[in-house]
Scaffold this active site. Sequence first.
Site, PDB file in Angstrom:
ATOM      1  N   GLN A 101       0.900  -1.128  -0.150  1.00  0.00           N
ATOM      2  CA  GLN A 101       0.131  -0.063  -0.066  1.00  0.00           C
ATOM      3  C   GLN A 101       0.760   1.188   0.041  1.00  0.00           C
ATOM      4  O   GLN A 101       0.390   2.318  -0.108  1.00  0.00           O
ATOM      5  CB  GLN A 101      -1.062   0.083   1.255  1.00  0.00           C
ATOM      6  N   ASN A 102       2.141   1.058   0.248  1.00  0.00           N
ATOM      7  CA  ASN A 102       3.046   2.222   0.330  1.00  0.00           C
ATOM      8  C   ASN A 102       3.259   2.842  -1.108  1.00  0.00           C
ATOM      9  O   ASN A 102       3.164   2.130  -2.221  1.00  0.00           O
ATOM     10  CB  ASN A 102       4.410   1.861   0.939  1.00  0.00           C
ATOM     11  N   HIS A 119      -1.499   1.497  -4.320  1.00  0.00           N
ATOM     12  CA  HIS A 119      -1.964   2.863  -4.318  1.00  0.00           C
ATOM     13  C   HIS A 119      -0.947   3.827  -4.753  1.00  0.00           C
ATOM     14  O   HIS A 119      -0.876   4.887  -4.646  1.00  0.00           O
ATOM     15  CB  HIS A 119      -1.918   3.103  -2.733  1.00  0.00           C
ATOM     16  N   CYS A 127      -1.744  13.445 -15.225  1.00  0.00           N
ATOM     17  CA  CYS A 127      -2.657  14.772 -15.314  1.00  0.00           C
ATOM     18  C   CYS A 127      -4.044  14.496 -14.723  1.00  0.00           C
ATOM     19  O   CYS A 127      -4.311  13.437 -14.683  1.00  0.00           O
ATOM     20  CB  CYS A 127      -2.484  15.428 -16.662  1.00  0.00           C
TER      21      CYS A 127
END
Length: 245
Positions: A101-102, A119, A127
């Site tokens: 998740q880091n 993540h 963008c």
Amino acid sequence: MSVPPELIERLRQAGHVVVFTGAGISAESGIPTFRQAQRGLWARYDPQELATPGAFRRRPELVWSWYAWRRQLAARAQPNPGHRALATMETRAPRFDLITQNVDNLHQQAGNARVIELHGNLRRSKCLDHEHPVPDWEQLPGAPPACPVCGSLVRPDVVWFGESLPATAVTAAIAASQSAEIFFSIGTSTLVEPAASLPFLAAAAGALTVEINPQATPFSSQADLVLRGPAGVILPQLMIAAWPG
Ligand code: NAD
């Protein structure tokens, strides 16, 4: 703390090992978890309020500057003995998946070749309007730059609260969790969904589940083994016990 002999034996024999990590594994590298991050200059900002698309649209400079600070912290940090033990584990296990998740890139820096990033990654930008990947540039506090393709604001390529996780990463993480023989849940509070469900999926599919965390979590009572303490201490001990020399 001594490593349970059952775990050493199972780890040596396992065909498929899966590791799931959260912010706690990077705490010993000096990167605060969200709960620890309420200090210093940024103490008055709640991550749940800054890490959202709405916050970025309302206050792009503030959110971009918060990420510039986090990115600088991550860029200065070094992998700790916990990250390095997991890089070695990848070379020992016949099949190995690391789900994180880091967003700090420290597993990759430690040498893990295949990391499932749930993540995103602080090092990348994209963008806001079209997700055009924007080549890496130095992220400085202040106003976010404009996308060279469409002109919309550039944002960090991380998953914000309220956004979906990347589908390919989620599919790979679920498949790995369901076929793991051993599943380690390390340094995660198992509170942030949907990632928090992975240890439960692995347990339901029959993996030997192991939690490494100094604190109890909602998964602790379901884990087969709970190793209480810092990952940077426990993981090197585990590797030496399983593969001495
Ligand atoms: P969390 O902040 O909710 O929980 C951190 C967990 O780590 C806690 O359970 C804590 O007891 C444990 N911990 C603290 N020190 C530890 C150590 N030395 N060894 C092992 N465990 C330790 O983190 P989370 O579960 O990852 O979820 C929060 C969200 O925050 C995630 O979505 C993540 O993407 C994001 N985040 C990432 C970073 C990073 O990339 N380093 C930093 C902060 C937050």
